[in-house]
Scaffold this active site. Structure first.
Site, PDB file in Angstrom:
ATOM      1  N   HIS A  66      -5.588 -21.157  10.953  1.00  0.00           N
ATOM      2  CA  HIS A  66      -6.950 -21.611  10.643  1.00  0.00           C
ATOM      3  C   HIS A  66      -7.747 -20.500   9.944  1.00  0.00           C
ATOM      4  O   HIS A  66      -8.392 -20.746   8.923  1.00  0.00           O
ATOM      5  CB  HIS A  66      -7.707 -22.054  11.894  1.00  0.00           C
ATOM      6  CG  HIS A  66      -9.163 -22.260  11.610  1.00  0.00           C
ATOM      7  ND1 HIS A  66      -9.650 -23.406  11.002  1.00  0.00           N
ATOM      8  CD2 HIS A  66     -10.232 -21.429  11.757  1.00  0.00           C
ATOM      9  CE1 HIS A  66     -10.957 -23.274  10.805  1.00  0.00           C
ATOM     10  NE2 HIS A  66     -11.326 -22.083  11.253  1.00  0.00           N
TER      11      HIS A  66
ATOM     12  N   ASP B 155      -7.890  -7.705   1.035  1.00  0.00           N
ATOM     13  CA  ASP B 155      -6.933  -7.896   2.121  1.00  0.00           C
ATOM     14  C   ASP B 155      -7.623  -7.448   3.391  1.00  0.00           C
ATOM     15  O   ASP B 155      -8.512  -6.591   3.350  1.00  0.00           O
ATOM     16  CB  ASP B 155      -5.667  -7.043   1.931  1.00  0.00           C
ATOM     17  CG  ASP B 155      -5.883  -5.615   2.385  1.00  0.00           C
ATOM     18  OD1 ASP B 155      -6.523  -4.853   1.635  1.00  0.00           O
ATOM     19  OD2 ASP B 155      -5.478  -5.258   3.499  1.00  0.00           O
TER      20      ASP B 155
ATOM     21  N   CYS C 216      -6.876 -27.557  12.935  1.00  0.00           N
ATOM     22  CA  CYS C 216      -7.976 -28.515  12.860  1.00  0.00           C
ATOM     23  C   CYS C 216      -7.491 -29.963  12.932  1.00  0.00           C
ATOM     24  O   CYS C 216      -8.311 -30.891  12.919  1.00  0.00           O
ATOM     25  CB  CYS C 216      -8.820 -28.246  11.618  1.00  0.00           C
ATOM     26  SG  CYS C 216      -9.713 -26.673  11.771  1.00  0.00           S
TER      27      CYS C 216
ATOM     28  N   CYS D 263      -6.148 -27.245   7.874  1.00  0.00           N
ATOM     29  CA  CYS D 263      -5.116 -26.456   8.566  1.00  0.00           C
ATOM     30  C   CYS D 263      -4.565 -27.207   9.783  1.00  0.00           C
ATOM     31  O   CYS D 263      -5.182 -28.143  10.280  1.00  0.00           O
ATOM     32  CB  CYS D 263      -5.696 -25.106   8.986  1.00  0.00           C
ATOM     33  SG  CYS D 263      -6.432 -25.119  10.615  1.00  0.00           S
TER      34      CYS D 263
ATOM     35  N   ASP E  90       0.863  -1.180   0.000  1.00  0.00           N
ATOM     36  CA  ASP E  90       0.000   0.000   0.000  1.00  0.00           C
ATOM     37  C   ASP E  90       0.902   1.233   0.000  1.00  0.00           C
ATOM     38  O   ASP E  90       2.117   1.122   0.123  1.00  0.00           O
ATOM     39  CB  ASP E  90      -0.982  -0.029   1.170  1.00  0.00           C
ATOM     40  CG  ASP E  90      -0.286   0.189   2.494  1.00  0.00           C
ATOM     41  OD1 ASP E  90       0.942   0.340   2.512  1.00  0.00           O
ATOM     42  OD2 ASP E  90      -0.974   0.202   3.526  1.00  0.00           O
TER      43      ASP E  90
ATOM     44  N   CYS F 166     -11.529 -28.856   7.391  1.00  0.00           N
ATOM     45  CA  CYS F 166     -10.443 -27.880   7.225  1.00  0.00           C
ATOM     46  C   CYS F 166      -9.075 -28.575   7.296  1.00  0.00           C
ATOM     47  O   CYS F 166      -8.810 -29.324   8.233  1.00  0.00           O
ATOM     48  CB  CYS F 166     -10.532 -26.808   8.299  1.00  0.00           C
ATOM     49  SG  CYS F 166      -9.210 -25.581   8.192  1.00  0.00           S
TER      50      CYS F 166
END
Ligand SMILES: [Zn+2]
Length: 383
Positions: free
Chosen positions: A346, A278, A321, A318, A105, A316
């Site tokens: 997660h 974002d 999980c 991740c 940015d 999930c």
């Protein structure tokens, strides 16, 4: 001041945006944004790496969430360690260890939200650092120079962000200045391997947003952002702004909604034709023990999870999980740093699954159905 020779983004072959599918019932688009450091499938969510790190995660972990592009903050990196330091250490990719595309940015939002005693003139902004109080100047040209030193793949133009709601005259003045600054940023660009995205301002006024979008579109940027939102306005106001701006942006360039937001905002924006997002929410909330799921948010410190053997979400992939809810709660109650790390992983994985699902749904002509299914699950609140 030395005049630099501008080049034409339109002639640059390093960046392109290709539409792969358009939803029949909404303005949702499925596309691919090609950069010198790889392709980004859109709609896409970019994890926020404010200080050259996505808080709490290694870049390997960020990649494993499914992210293809991340964001860095010019304001933060320019103040500390300094753009020259990042440049000396090989640029932001080498410095941070992320080898995929990076968007930086311009600092416009932080001038508004973080810096102290910001004074804006036509030339640029003068402000005091929120870290040590030292005085900095940021002009459109300097914002581009810093981002070129950082070496990001996509640089954002410097925009003039104002508080909302605000007087019409103030919002209009900042919006018109944003267009003039965008033209100056474009003229200051000297690296063909870095694309610039313009930023649509105009407060909560859909007509002003439409005007700003049309003005910027004439300057032919390789991408366009919608900025100045997620500053406390009502969701409906934000959706009206998108309704105003999106139809005036070129079809063949990516559209990026800056700093937004909740999972429901992301689907509402995709519905209106936004391609890139974002937001700090997945990581910030993860650090604070709040997990996003298809059945609504889960507060991990809650006593009801103490002996719960189930994972946060069955489907999930991740690392959080792979463990039980009871274990995750224990990590937070014991103040272990793995708790924030696992929940950030997660939440980022959740956001990636959300946009991946949206991409598939658009390609299969069922985005509206997908949107309703997700909304229904979140509203059930039985996570
Ligand atoms: Zn998970």
């Amino acid at each position: 001041m030395e005049r630099r020779r501008p080049f034409s983004f339109a002639k640059s072959l390093m960046f392109s945006f290709r539409l792969l599918a358009a939803d029949a019932h909404t303005a949702a688009r499925r596309g691919v944004f090609t950069t010198p450091r790889g392709d980004v499938q859109t709609p896409a969510f970019m994890p926020v790496g404010t200080q050259g790190t996505v808080k709490g995660l290694t870049m390997d972990m960020v990649r494993a969430t499914g992210a293809e592009m991340i964001l860095g903050n010019t304001y933060h990196l320019a103040l500390r360690p300094g753009a020259e330091v990042v440049q000396k250490l090989g640029g932001l990719h080498r410095f941070s260890g992320w080898d995929g595309p990076i968007l930086t940015d311009s600092g416009g939002f932080q001038l508004f939200s973080l810096a102290q005693m910001t004074r804006i003139s036509e030339e640029g902004a003068v402000f005091r650092s929120h870290i040590d109080g030292s005085i900095f100047e940021l002009s459109p040209e300097r914002a581009i120079e810093i981002q070129e030193q950082l070496g990001s793949d996509v640089a954002m133009v410097l925009d003039h962000v104002v508080a909302l709601p605000n007087e019409d005259a103030i919002v209009r003045d900042a919006c018109e200045r944003t267009v003039r600054w965008a033209a100056r940023c474009r003229a200051a660009a000297r690296r063909p391997e870095q694309a610039q995205f313009a930023i649509v301002q105009g407060g909560l006024n859909p007509e002003l947003r439409a005007w700003c979008a049309a003005q910027l579109a004439e300057l032919q940027f390789p991408g366009y952002a919608i900025g100045g939102l997620s500053v406390g306005e009502l969701p409906e106001d934000m959706y009206r702004v998108l309704d105003g701006a999106c139809p005036h942006l070129p079809q063949n360039a990516p559209r990026y909604l800056m700093g937004v937001g909740r999972p429901e905002d992301i689907l509402e924006a995709i519905r209106r034709g936004v391609d890139l997002f974002d937001c700090v929410m997945p990581t910030r909330n993860g650090r604070n023990a709040l997990a996003f799921t298809d059945r609504g948010p889960v507060r991990m410190r809650n006593l009801k999870h103490a002996t719960d053997d189930r994972p946060l979400e069955e489907q999930c992939p991740c690392p959080a999980c792979g463990r039980s809810r009871g274990y995750l709660r224990h990590l937070f109650m014991a103040g272990e740093m793995l708790g924030p790390t696992l929940l950030s992983a997660h939440n980022l994985t959740y956001y990636q699954r959300l946009v991946t699902g949206a991409r598939d749904a658009i390609a299969n002509g069922r985005f509206d159905e997908y949107h309703r299914e997700k909304q229904h699950g979140w509203e059930s609140g039985d996570a």
